[in-house]
Design a protein around this motif. Structure first.
Motif, PDB file in Angstrom:
ATOM      1  N   LEU A 121      59.606 -29.422-116.582  1.00 29.09           N
ATOM      2  CA  LEU A 121      60.064 -28.602-115.428  1.00 29.09           C
ATOM      3  C   LEU A 121      60.784 -27.309-116.361  1.00 29.09           C
ATOM      4  O   LEU A 121      61.554 -27.455-117.390  1.00 29.09           O
ATOM      5  N   VAL A 122      60.422 -26.125-115.820  1.00 29.63           N
ATOM      6  CA  VAL A 122      60.891 -25.026-116.239  1.00 29.63           C
ATOM      7  C   VAL A 122      62.249 -24.513-115.931  1.00 29.63           C
ATOM      8  O   VAL A 122      62.554 -24.524-114.686  1.00 29.63           O
ATOM      9  N   LEU A 123      63.268 -24.544-116.687  1.00 28.85           N
ATOM     10  CA  LEU A 123      64.858 -24.143-116.737  1.00 28.85           C
ATOM     11  C   LEU A 123      65.062 -22.793-116.755  1.00 28.85           C
ATOM     12  O   LEU A 123      66.136 -22.321-116.154  1.00 28.85           O
ATOM     13  N   SER A 124      64.159 -21.962-117.415  1.00 26.23           N
ATOM     14  CA  SER A 124      64.418 -20.666-117.493  1.00 26.23           C
ATOM     15  C   SER A 124      63.679 -19.801-116.512  1.00 26.23           C
ATOM     16  O   SER A 124      62.816 -20.404-115.862  1.00 26.23           O
ATOM     17  N   ASP A 125      64.049 -18.455-116.415  1.00 27.14           N
ATOM     18  CA  ASP A 125      63.103 -17.584-115.577  1.00 27.14           C
ATOM     19  C   ASP A 125      61.731 -17.757-115.983  1.00 27.14           C
ATOM     20  O   ASP A 125      60.878 -17.825-114.818  1.00 27.14           O
ATOM     21  N   VAL A 126      61.255 -17.682-117.102  1.00 30.42           N
ATOM     22  CA  VAL A 126      59.882 -18.150-117.591  1.00 30.42           C
ATOM     23  C   VAL A 126      59.823 -19.007-118.700  1.00 30.42           C
ATOM     24  O   VAL A 126      60.644 -18.751-119.489  1.00 30.42           O
ATOM     25  N   ALA A 127      58.748 -19.585-118.823  1.00 29.58           N
ATOM     26  CA  ALA A 127      58.649 -20.511-120.067  1.00 29.58           C
ATOM     27  C   ALA A 127      57.271 -20.532-120.520  1.00 29.58           C
ATOM     28  O   ALA A 127      56.233 -20.612-119.612  1.00 29.58           O
ATOM     29  N   GLU A 128      56.945 -20.382-121.710  1.00 31.71           N
ATOM     30  CA  GLU A 128      55.510 -20.474-122.334  1.00 31.71           C
ATOM     31  C   GLU A 128      55.638 -21.949-123.250  1.00 31.71           C
ATOM     32  O   GLU A 128      56.441 -21.963-124.214  1.00 31.71           O
ATOM     33  N   VAL A 129      54.536 -22.612-122.818  1.00 34.98           N
ATOM     34  CA  VAL A 129      54.629 -23.959-123.527  1.00 34.98           C
ATOM     35  C   VAL A 129      53.315 -24.212-124.367  1.00 34.98           C
ATOM     36  O   VAL A 129      52.178 -23.727-123.604  1.00 34.98           O
ATOM     37  N   LEU A 130      53.566 -24.474-125.584  1.00 33.26           N
ATOM     38  CA  LEU A 130      52.050 -24.674-126.471  1.00 33.26           C
ATOM     39  C   LEU A 130      52.043 -26.213-126.740  1.00 33.26           C
ATOM     40  O   LEU A 130      53.452 -26.715-126.902  1.00 33.26           O
ATOM     41  N   TYR A 131      50.827 -26.637-126.728  1.00 33.24           N
ATOM     42  CA  TYR A 131      50.922 -28.223-126.953  1.00 33.24           C
ATOM     43  C   TYR A 131      49.411 -28.511-127.668  1.00 33.24           C
ATOM     44  O   TYR A 131      48.605 -27.993-127.161  1.00 33.24           O
ATOM     45  N   LYS A 132      49.686 -29.277-128.571  1.00 32.26           N
ATOM     46  CA  LYS A 132      48.410 -29.953-129.287  1.00 32.26           C
ATOM     47  C   LYS A 132      48.049 -31.135-128.654  1.00 32.26           C
ATOM     48  O   LYS A 132      48.883 -31.949-128.244  1.00 32.26           O
TER      49      LYS A 132
END
Length: 181
Positions: A121-132
């Motif tokens: 769940l995104v808590l900030s105005d925008v989030a960028e998530v990286l995952y391997k």
């Protein structure tokens, strides 16, 4: 790197050592030797993914029933609440979940092994998530457990209904979901 156990022993929090000064910071975001010493030593990452979402978007709870993916997740912009649910029927922690805040600020990562459903769940105005990931994306094997399954009772940190994709709105309850042996 500091590797921290969670309430579900196979799920790990990874905290990097950050070196900062007036110029900025540096940290090692992944070290295979340290990771394999603490996690399953047969893990091999084959794909990196990057997503961007706005506040209150909830992605998940996703997994692949075949070609299951272990995921090493971090937020590089903003803040997310990241959740892993054990869906290995033979596991003593089957049906249990853990959730942690990952942010660009705390630089924490969450190791979500294969055999778990994952969502955030995104808590900030925008989030960028990286995952391997440890296996390739295979949409024909992708499954989804509904984010608000009452049996899971995940304590998502939001007071309003999250923004969901059509696919995520149609997720199954854990009791009806195809799970791992």
């Amino acid at each position: 790197m500091n590797v921290i156990s969670t309430e579900i022993p196979d799920v790990l929090i990874i905290e990097p050592r950050v070196f900062g000064d007036e110029r900025g910071f540096f940290f090692e975001s992944f070290n295979e030797k340290v990771f394999l010493d603490k996690a399953d030593n047969s893990v091999r990452f084959v794909q990196d993914n990057h997503s961007r979402s706005c506040r209150n978007v909830l992605r998940g709870l996703h997994y692949q029933i075949q070609q299951p993916q272990g995921k090493l997740v971090r937020a590089v912009v903003g803040t997310i609440y990241d959740v892993a649910v054990d869906i290995r029927r033979s596991s003593p922690t089957f049906g249990m979940w853990v959730g942690y805040e990952l942010s660009a600020e705390n630089k924490r990562q969450l190791w979500v092994p294969a055999g778990f459903a994952h969502g955030f769940l995104v808590l900030s105005d925008v989030a960028e998530v990286l995952y391997k990931t440890t296996d390739y994306y295979a949409p024909q094997y992708e499954r989804c457990i509904v984010w608000n399954d009452p049996d899971l009772a995940i304590a998502w940190p939001t007071d309003e209904p999250p923004i969901l994709s059509t696919k995520d709105q149609a997720g199954s309850l854990l009791t009806a979901a195809e799970v791992f042996a």
